[in-house]
Design an enzyme around this catalytic site. Structure first.
Site, PDB file in Angstrom:
ATOM      1  N   GLU A 274      -5.134  -5.431  10.800  1.00 26.35           N
ATOM      2  CA  GLU A 274      -4.048  -4.586  10.872  1.00 26.35           C
ATOM      3  C   GLU A 274      -4.397  -3.762  12.365  1.00 26.35           C
ATOM      4  OE1 GLU A 274      -2.225  -3.049   6.873  1.00 26.35           O
ATOM      5  OE2 GLU A 274      -4.056  -2.039   7.331  1.00 26.35           O
TER       6      GLU A 274
ATOM      7  N   GLY B 225       2.929  -1.271   4.197  1.00 23.61           N
ATOM      8  CA  GLY B 225       3.110   0.299   3.907  1.00 23.61           C
ATOM      9  C   GLY B 225       4.251   0.651   3.717  1.00 23.61           C
ATOM     10  N   GLY B 226       4.996   1.325   4.469  1.00 23.83           N
ATOM     11  CA  GLY B 226       6.255   1.878   4.209  1.00 23.83           C
ATOM     12  C   GLY B 226       7.247   1.039   3.651  1.00 23.83           C
TER      13      GLY B 226
ATOM     14  N   GLY C  33       2.547   1.977  10.430  1.00 27.63           N
ATOM     15  CA  GLY C  33       3.568   2.979  10.570  1.00 27.63           C
ATOM     16  C   GLY C  33       4.283   3.677  11.834  1.00 27.63           C
TER      17      GLY C  33
ATOM     18  N   ASN D  85       0.779  -1.231   0.024  1.00 26.62           N
ATOM     19  CA  ASN D  85       0.110   0.138  -0.017  1.00 26.62           C
ATOM     20  C   ASN D  85       0.837   1.245   0.044  1.00 26.62           C
ATOM     21  OD1 ASN D  85      -1.870   2.022   0.545  1.00 26.62           O
ATOM     22  ND2 ASN D  85      -2.185   1.462   2.659  1.00 26.62           N
ATOM     23  N   TRP D  86       0.852   1.839  -1.009  1.00 28.94           N
ATOM     24  CA  TRP D  86       1.938   2.895  -1.100  1.00 28.94           C
ATOM     25  C   TRP D  86       1.367   4.353  -0.756  1.00 28.94           C
ATOM     26  CZ3 TRP D  86       3.920   2.625  -7.131  1.00 28.94           C
ATOM     27  CH2 TRP D  86       4.357   1.362  -7.230  1.00 28.94           C
ATOM     28  N   LYS D  87       0.127   4.378  -0.309  1.00 23.74           N
ATOM     29  CA  LYS D  87      -0.492   5.555   0.357  1.00 23.74           C
ATOM     30  C   LYS D  87      -0.240   6.838  -0.525  1.00 23.74           C
ATOM     31  CE  LYS D  87       0.054   3.241   5.104  1.00 23.74           C
ATOM     32  NZ  LYS D  87       0.328   3.403   6.277  1.00 23.74           N
TER      33      LYS D  87
ATOM     34  N   HIS E  34      -9.438   0.672   5.044  1.00 22.80           N
ATOM     35  CA  HIS E  34      -8.213   0.817   5.814  1.00 22.80           C
ATOM     36  C   HIS E  34      -8.338   1.708   6.803  1.00 22.80           C
ATOM     37  CE1 HIS E  34      -3.946   2.098   6.623  1.00 22.80           C
ATOM     38  NE2 HIS E  34      -3.522   1.027   5.976  1.00 22.80           N
TER      39      HIS E  34
ATOM     40  N   GLU F 254      -6.606   4.283   8.169  1.00 18.05           N
ATOM     41  CA  GLU F 254      -6.517   5.721   7.932  1.00 18.05           C
ATOM     42  C   GLU F 254      -7.851   6.247   7.284  1.00 18.05           C
ATOM     43  OE1 GLU F 254      -3.044   5.291   5.731  1.00 18.05           O
ATOM     44  OE2 GLU F 254      -2.011   4.824   7.524  1.00 18.05           O
TER      45      GLU F 254
ATOM     46  N   SER G 115       3.740  -2.471  10.385  1.00 20.47           N
ATOM     47  CA  SER G 115       5.367  -2.383  10.465  1.00 20.47           C
ATOM     48  C   SER G 115       5.951  -3.706  10.057  1.00 20.47           C
ATOM     49  CB  SER G 115       5.837  -2.059  11.668  1.00 20.47           C
ATOM     50  OG  SER G 115       5.373  -0.742  11.788  1.00 20.47           O
TER      51      SER G 115
HETATM   52  C1  PEP Z   1      -0.577  -0.238   5.973  1.00 21.25           C
HETATM   53  O1  PEP Z   1      -0.772   0.987   5.510  1.00 21.25           O
HETATM   54  O2  PEP Z   1      -1.579  -1.069   5.684  1.00 21.25           O
HETATM   55  C2  PEP Z   1       0.645  -0.525   6.896  1.00 21.25           C
HETATM   56  C3  PEP Z   1       0.453  -1.767   7.512  1.00 21.25           C
HETATM   57  O3  PEP Z   1       1.622   0.247   7.174  1.00 21.25           O
HETATM   58  P1  PEP Z   1       3.111   0.000   7.477  1.00 21.25           P
HETATM   59  O4  PEP Z   1       3.632  -1.097   6.867  1.00 21.25           O
HETATM   60  O5  PEP Z   1       3.943   1.088   7.408  1.00 21.25           O
HETATM   61  O6  PEP Z   1       2.976  -0.137   9.065  1.00 21.25           O
END
Ligand code: PEP
Length: 269
Positions: free
Chosen positions: A170, A237-238, A176, A9-11, A98, A100, A216
């Site tokens: 999640e 994500g990251g 994040g 997920n590049w957000k 999600h 966010e 993470s």
């Molecule tokens: C996400 O955005 O779904 C996520 C899990 O982010 P991260 O891996 O950065 O924690």
């Protein structure tokens, strides 16, 4: 056996040329990755880069997903993107719910459920995100939140349709933040998720549904997390913004080939 599924997920990150380069690098590295056919991989770029990323991924088995979708087909919904539009630019998946979007944008379970239905009806495969806030975990409400997100998010979904749904557990406190759930915490939540799926649908659906872990995930913890019996992949994500890190995670999800003594991916077996 459920095939592992890793999605990035590049957000709201990258510019057009960075998005294209990342996709091209991923395509090149995944092509030469051993046993790549034993894992499903997707990336979810920002809407505006979907077409160029689709072009960069042309001929690759890396699939395209969207970070969100709207439930109406077309019309006066300024700023929204429909299922048909996403299909048109080559999306197979769409993330819905999600954290966010739940906690920053304010999406409700009811809205998320409408999005999920619309995705399924239009032939997109939704990835439904569920998971508790830190304060909910601390109050012992983790299971209640998981159950609510599942029951409300999947309301009205048929057993057959579940073949096209992925769940992403999640925990919000792990997204994040660099704080990952331990493999045992992830397994416990995933096992509970499967139990609720069996209650809503049946044991067959529960056993067939893929449940990704997200929060993470990085190359150093991916294999151990994904070796848990109920963890069927990762939503990343990251770490999905760097090809080497994302590839490290993907490799961590590829089932060990042959005997364990010749492989140490730190999976804990
Ligand atoms: C996400 O955005 O779904 C996520 C899990 O982010 P991260 O891996 O950065 O924690």
């Amino acid at each position: 056996m459920r095939k592992k599924f890793v999605a990035g997920n590049w957000k709201m990150n990258l510019n057009a040329s960075e998005a294209q380069s990342l996709a091209a690098e991923l395509k090149a590295q995944f092509e030469v990755c051993e046993n790549a056919d034993t894992i499903d991989v997707a990336v979810c770029p920002p809407f505006v880069y979907l077409s160029s990323v689709a072009a960069a991924l042309e001929g690759s088995t890396v699939e395209l997903g969207a970070q969100d979708v709207y439930f109406e087909g077309n019309g006066a919904y300024t700023g929204e993107i429909s299922v048909e539009m996403l299909k048109d630019v080559g999306c197979r998946y769409a993330i819905v719910g999600h954290s966010e979007r739940r906690h920053v944008i304010g999406e409700t379970n009811e809205l998320i459920n409408r999005k999920l239905h619309s995705a399924l009806a239009g032939g997109l495969e939704p990835i439904l995100c569920i998971g508790e806030l830190l304060e909910e975990r601390e109050k012992g409400q983790t299971e209640a939140v998981i159950e609510r997100h599942l029951r409300k998010g999947l309301k009205g979904v048929g057993k057959e349709q579940m073949l096209n749904v992925t769940i992403a557990y999640e925990p919000v406190w792990a997204i994040g933040t660099g704080k990952t759930a331990t493999p045992a915490q992830a397994q416990e939540a995933h096992e509970f998720t499967r139990k609720i799926l069996a209650d809503i649908f049946d044991e067959e659906v529960a056993q067939a549904t893929r449940i990704q872990y997200g929060g993470s995930v990085k190359p150093s913890n991916a294999a151990e997390l994904m070796s848990q019996p109920d963890v069927d992949g990762a939503l990343v994500g990251g770490a999905s913004l760097k090809t080497d890190d994302f590839m490290g995670i993907i490799k961590g999800g590829i089932p060990p080939q042959g005997d364990c003594s010749s492989c140490c991916r730190n999976c804990g077996k």
